[in-house]
Write a protein that holds these residues in place. Structure first.
Motif, PDB file in Angstrom:
ATOM      1  N   ALA A 150       0.820  -1.212   0.000  1.00  0.00           N
ATOM      2  CA  ALA A 150       0.000   0.000   0.000  1.00  0.00           C
ATOM      3  C   ALA A 150       0.854   1.263   0.000  1.00  0.00           C
ATOM      4  O   ALA A 150       1.970   1.279   0.521  1.00  0.00           O
ATOM      5  CB  ALA A 150      -0.909   0.003   1.219  1.00  0.00           C
ATOM      6  N   HIS A 152      -0.185   5.374   0.936  1.00  0.00           N
ATOM      7  CA  HIS A 152      -1.266   6.289   1.298  1.00  0.00           C
ATOM      8  C   HIS A 152      -0.793   7.705   1.615  1.00  0.00           C
ATOM      9  O   HIS A 152      -1.614   8.553   1.960  1.00  0.00           O
ATOM     10  CB  HIS A 152      -2.046   5.729   2.488  1.00  0.00           C
ATOM     11  N   TYR A 180      -2.119  -8.299   0.401  1.00  0.00           N
ATOM     12  CA  TYR A 180      -2.850  -7.815  -0.768  1.00  0.00           C
ATOM     13  C   TYR A 180      -2.640  -8.792  -1.911  1.00  0.00           C
ATOM     14  O   TYR A 180      -1.522  -9.257  -2.150  1.00  0.00           O
ATOM     15  CB  TYR A 180      -2.330  -6.437  -1.157  1.00  0.00           C
ATOM     16  N   LEU A 222      -7.777   0.578   1.940  1.00  0.00           N
ATOM     17  CA  LEU A 222      -7.191  -0.148   0.816  1.00  0.00           C
ATOM     18  C   LEU A 222      -7.297   0.669  -0.463  1.00  0.00           C
ATOM     19  O   LEU A 222      -8.045   1.644  -0.545  1.00  0.00           O
ATOM     20  CB  LEU A 222      -7.869  -1.515   0.641  1.00  0.00           C
ATOM     21  N   GLU A 223      -6.512   0.261  -1.461  1.00  0.00           N
ATOM     22  CA  GLU A 223      -6.574   0.813  -2.809  1.00  0.00           C
ATOM     23  C   GLU A 223      -7.174  -0.238  -3.736  1.00  0.00           C
ATOM     24  O   GLU A 223      -6.766  -1.401  -3.692  1.00  0.00           O
ATOM     25  CB  GLU A 223      -5.184   1.173  -3.312  1.00  0.00           C
ATOM     26  N   GLN A 226      -3.397  -0.705  -6.584  1.00  0.00           N
ATOM     27  CA  GLN A 226      -2.230  -0.113  -5.950  1.00  0.00           C
ATOM     28  C   GLN A 226      -1.373   0.557  -7.020  1.00  0.00           C
ATOM     29  O   GLN A 226      -0.957  -0.082  -7.980  1.00  0.00           O
ATOM     30  CB  GLN A 226      -1.425  -1.184  -5.218  1.00  0.00           C
TER      31      GLN A 226
END
Length: 451
Positions: A150, A152, A180, A222-223, A226
């Protein structure tokens, strides 16, 4: 006093020299692209040396309409000429009201119908901080669930939920790291659909295990794709599983759409591919129409803050709101979301053909006009999933070879070995072909030089 310019050196070289002397060691893009842009239009950037480049970085995904799009410039000029105040903290203005209307019109209806918006400081990292802080306030809990790979942001709370350990993050005691799904380098060593299923099963069982060591968290963040993590799209079934797992346990779900929003992935918002409705969405980059703007949009039942609980001086960027509203409406009105999906699929297919031809290309992936090419060492030993070792030196050579061919692409991923393509949604078919031709030529040349 104004600095003395060395008349014997080209102006661009003098500017680059002063930048090296004056700016911090943390500068990044300036190291990758030692050019001095003087003009830009669409996806074309002209340097001080007169060379022109096709820009597939697009302000790290910010410029969905490219540089200096006429609709953006018109909105900025109209606002300047109107005499509207350019800075008013969080006071109500016609420009803010118009932007909020355009934003809510663009959001999935099931989310927008019961949503509130909070204007943050002008960077996405502050919106991440706001979202986490809001959910901690609303739930009375502390912890957060975040994922490997991740990214952010660069402030303390955002760094804590970021996967990279190279950015000197703060202590992560309140963060539980979850796997992930990453088919090419699967954390479970199985890849494909099974890897995503194991990720969901692991998450669910960990949260339900009374001896799992995880307190009830304030949120999961979460994305859907990513970006800095290497352009890794989450499978739609996995996203639906995360939504089910969090909803059943009363855990707010935050989706970071800073890089994926405004048509980038072939949907207006990346959550629309899976059909999930999150509890909060973090938005920045493209929503400001090339100017700094960041918001968190969330379900109204989480509106638990007291007045002044999350403030910031630069929450009222009038020009960004005007440019952002114009951008959102232009993307919707001119079919750029569908264009992103269609052209992105064509470009990805051609990149996949490059993988079949060149062994240094380990994987090609993406969604819409958010694409990644992972470079590897074909002489290395494959892992359990067949993935070859990363080749950072090759990736740097490819990036440099691209720049020499007039193409700006940046690196990302676990070892900075993923070529990331983020062209504007306004890219023409001819420009797309030029990007792919230059990229293929650069990869081939860099691979030959390593042989």
């Amino acid at each position: 006093m104004s600095p003395t310019v060395d008349a014997a050196a080209p102006a661009g070289d003098a500017i680059l020299r002063r930048q090296r002397i004056r700016e911090s060691a943390a500068r990044t893009y300036a190291r990758s692209f030692p050019i001095v842009p003087v003009r830009a239009h669409g996806m074309t950037v002209e340097g001080a040396d007169g060379r022109r480049y096709l820009d597939c970085l697009s302000g790290a995904g910010t410029l969905v309409l490219g540089h200096n799009h006429p609709v953006v410039l018109a909105a900025i000029r109209r606002t300047l000429d109107s005499g509207a105040p350019l800075h008013l903290l969080d006071l109500a203005t016609a420009e803010k009201d118009d932007f909020t209307t355009a934003l809510f019109e663009s959001l999935p209806p099931a989310f927008a119908d019961r949503a509130r918006v909070h204007f943050c400081g002008p960077a996405g990292t502050d919106a991440v901080e706001a979202a986490l802080k809001l959910m901690r306030t609303a739930t009375g809990r502390r912890g957060a669930l975040a994922f490997t790979g991740a990214y952010h942001g660069m402030t303390a709370g955002a760094l804590a939920v970021t996967g990279s350990v190279t950015a000197a993050p703060p202590a992560r005691g309140d963060v539980t790291r979850l796997p992930y799904p990453y088919p090419y380098r699967c954390p479970f060593g199985v890849g494909g659909r099974l890897g995503a299923e194991l990720s969901a099963t692991y998450t669910e069982r960990l949260l339900d295990d009374p001896s799992g060591g995880v307190d009830a968290p304030a949120a999961m963040i979460l994305e859907a794709v990513q970006g800095e993590g290497g352009v890794v799209p989450a499978p739609d079934d996995w996203l639906r599983a995360m939504r089910r797992i969090t909803a059943e346990r009363g855990i707010p779900l935050i989706v970071d759409e800073v890089q994926t929003g405004v048509g980038r992935t072939g949907a207006m918002w990346a959550v629309e591919h899976s059909g999930i409705t999150p509890d909060a969405m973090v938005l920045s980059k493209a929503i400001g129409g090339s100017l700094p703007l960041a918001v968190v949009v969330y379900r109204e039942e989480y509106d638990a803050w007291q007045p002044g609980a999350h403030t910031g001086t630069f929450r009222g960027n009038t020009l960004a709101m005007a440019a952002g509203a114009a951008t959102l409406r232009y993307v919707a009105a001119h079919g750029l979301v569908a264009r992103s999906a269609e052209l992105g699929a064509r470009m990805t297919a051609r990149l996949a053909a490059l993988r079949d031809r060149l062994p240094v290309v380990g994987d090609v992936r993406g969604r819409g006009l958010m694409m990644g090419v992972e470079l590897v060492d074909p002489a290395g030993t494959p892992d359990a999933c067949g993935a070859l070792p990363a080749d950072p030196a090759l990736a740097v050579r490819v990036r440099e070879a691209c720049l020499r061919r007039g193409l700006i692409v940046e690196l990302g991923g676990r070892h900075d070995t993923v070529l990331r393509l983020l062209p504007p949604l306004t890219i023409t078919d001819e420009q797309a072909e030029a990007v792919l031709d230059r990229l293929a030529d650069a990869v081939e040349a860099a691979a030959r030089s390593a042989a």
